[in-house]
Design an enzyme around this catalytic site. Structure first.
Site, mmCIF file in Angstrom:
data_model
loop_
_atom_site.group_PDB
_atom_site.id
_atom_site.type_symbol
_atom_site.label_atom_id
_atom_site.label_comp_id
_atom_site.label_asym_id
_atom_site.label_seq_id
_atom_site.Cartn_x
_atom_site.Cartn_y
_atom_site.Cartn_z
ATOM 1 N N ASN A 153 0.243 -3.249 5.304
ATOM 2 C CA ASN A 153 1.395 -3.389 4.401
ATOM 3 C C ASN A 153 2.134 -2.066 4.197
ATOM 4 O OD1 ASN A 153 -0.543 -2.069 2.842
ATOM 5 N ND2 ASN A 153 0.093 -3.076 0.941
ATOM 6 N N ASP A 167 -5.178 -5.404 6.150
ATOM 7 C CA ASP A 167 -5.402 -4.109 5.512
ATOM 8 C C ASP A 167 -4.234 -3.803 4.580
ATOM 9 O OD1 ASP A 167 -6.803 -1.576 5.184
ATOM 10 O OD2 ASP A 167 -5.160 -0.686 6.316
ATOM 11 N N PHE A 168 -4.183 -4.517 3.460
ATOM 12 C CA PHE A 168 -3.157 -4.263 2.451
ATOM 13 C C PHE A 168 -3.755 -3.311 1.419
ATOM 14 C CE2 PHE A 168 -0.389 -8.362 2.811
ATOM 15 C CZ PHE A 168 -0.203 -8.106 4.161
ATOM 16 N N GLU A 169 -3.136 -2.144 1.264
ATOM 17 C CA GLU A 169 -3.642 -1.141 0.330
ATOM 18 C C GLU A 169 -2.530 -0.711 -0.625
ATOM 19 O OE1 GLU A 169 -6.174 1.936 2.084
ATOM 20 O OE2 GLU A 169 -6.079 0.870 3.994
ATOM 21 N N ASN A 170 -2.934 -0.097 -1.732
ATOM 22 C CA ASN A 170 -1.991 0.322 -2.767
ATOM 23 C C ASN A 170 -1.205 -0.871 -3.311
ATOM 24 O OD1 ASN A 170 -0.844 2.390 -4.392
ATOM 25 N ND2 ASN A 170 0.983 2.429 -3.101
#
Length: 349
Positions: free
Chosen positions: A106, A145-148
């Protein structure tokens, strides 16, 4: 009547002969038992910052590697999905007996993530776009891999993964989700409903690194063993071990302190770069009993350098944790900048 008795005796003798002449099954060797025990163990490696040719070269270093994850998919504000699929990579991986689970990121963009996840129509369209590409190219899985993520999207993310799994499973496509090791940060950690994600995804990958969060001033290991083990224990309270994969770092950090200003900064280093520094400067690694890692330091140009070394010795202890907690496997970030001896550890794991 006499003929019938003779026939009956003949049949009995024949059956008895067959049952006694059948050889016993061969004894299972220790090596066969090891292969059987670890037959379903996942050894995954991410690819990043390179070309298909480079990825294939990097992935060929270890026969233990059975799942590969090229960085191919990203969120996009206009098209929803940006794709960089290369069929040459897929063909190579399948011919080599490896599954392909491309990474879907993302961009660490919380606003973009909210823009899509909070909108049901956009989310559904995105999932259908992704499904069509995965099915068309005979891809085995996806690594999300969605981060923050903004904490307001915590349940939106679970709903997204649930719908993604329901859409992909009929096609035999697996869904894995990356989560941070539990920490106080509301975005990097608090936005993950680990229990909810664990129910709807096939696998949860705990990123067992960035203990120091990469910020200046907090000098320390990227991933000390006690910190990792505590993270595993916390995650297993919410996700079963059979679904849990441990993310391991194939990198470390050089912490640089200016001895005049006392200011500290850090630089990421590959494992090969660390070995080159050790050889070039004639340094001796010292065991740090607190982090369960080797450690080096040196001073140059009025700057003090401190490095917690990731090597075959520390990696062996990480793999011991996988065995201790009966986890599904490991995932390395990222492949291509590690010395060959690192992979030798996997031969006995």
């Amino acid at each position: 009547m006499r003929y019938s008795k003779l026939l009956l005796i003949f049949i009995v003798v024949l059956l008895s002969s067959c049952s006694t002449s059948k050889p016993p099954p061969p004894a299972e060797t220790c090596e066969q038992k090891k292969v059987s025990k670890n037959a379903n163990r996942i050894v995954m490696g991410w690819n990043a910052f390179g070309t298909t040719e480079k990825y294939i070269e990097q992935n060929s270093v270890s026969p233990s590697l059975n799942v590969v994850s090229p960085s191919w998919f990203r969120l996009n504000a206009e098209q929803l999905l940006q794709s960089e699929v290369d069929t040459r990579y897929i063909s190579w991986a399948h011919d080599s007996g490896k599954q392909v689970w491309p990474l879907f990121g993302n961009r660490f963009d919380s606003e973009l993530t909210n823009f899509i996840l909070s909108n049901k129509k956009k989310s559904e369209k995105l999932i259908h776009l992704l499904r069509d590409i995965l099915v068309k190219n005979d891809i085995d899985g996806i690594n999300v891999d969605f981060e923050n993520i903004d904490i307001i999207n915590k349940q939106d993310y679970v709903a997204f993964i649930r719908q993604l799994q329901e859409t992909l499973h009929p096609h035999g496509i697996l869904v894995s989700v990356d989560v941070s090791r539990a920490n106080p940060d509301p975005f990097w950690s608090g936005s993950f409903d680990r229990r909810g994600l664990g129910k709807v995804a096939d696998y949860i990958i705990m990123m067992g690194y960035d203990e120091d969060l990469g910020g200046g001033g907090n000098i320390g290991s990227v991933s000390s063993l006690p910190w990792v083990e505590k993270g595993i224990q916390l995650l297993l309270q919410e996700v079963p071990a059979r679904k849990t994969i441990l993310g391991i770092p194939f990198y470390t950090r050089d912490w640089v302190t200016d001895l005049k200003t006392k200011k500290t900064s850090s630089n990421d280093l590959t494992l090969i770069e660390v070995e080159e520094i050790i050889a070039e400067k004639g340094l001796q690694k010292k065991w740090d009993p607190n982090t369960k890692q080797n450690y080096i330091e040196y001073t140059e140009n009025d700057e003090k350098h401190q490095i917690w070394v990731e090597d075959d010795k520390s990696l062996k202890q990480r793999l011991d944790l996988v065995n201790k907690y009966k986890l599904k496997g490991t995932a390395a970030w990222f492949i291509g900048h590690e010395p060959p001896e690192v992979w030798q550890v996997f031969s006995s794991y």
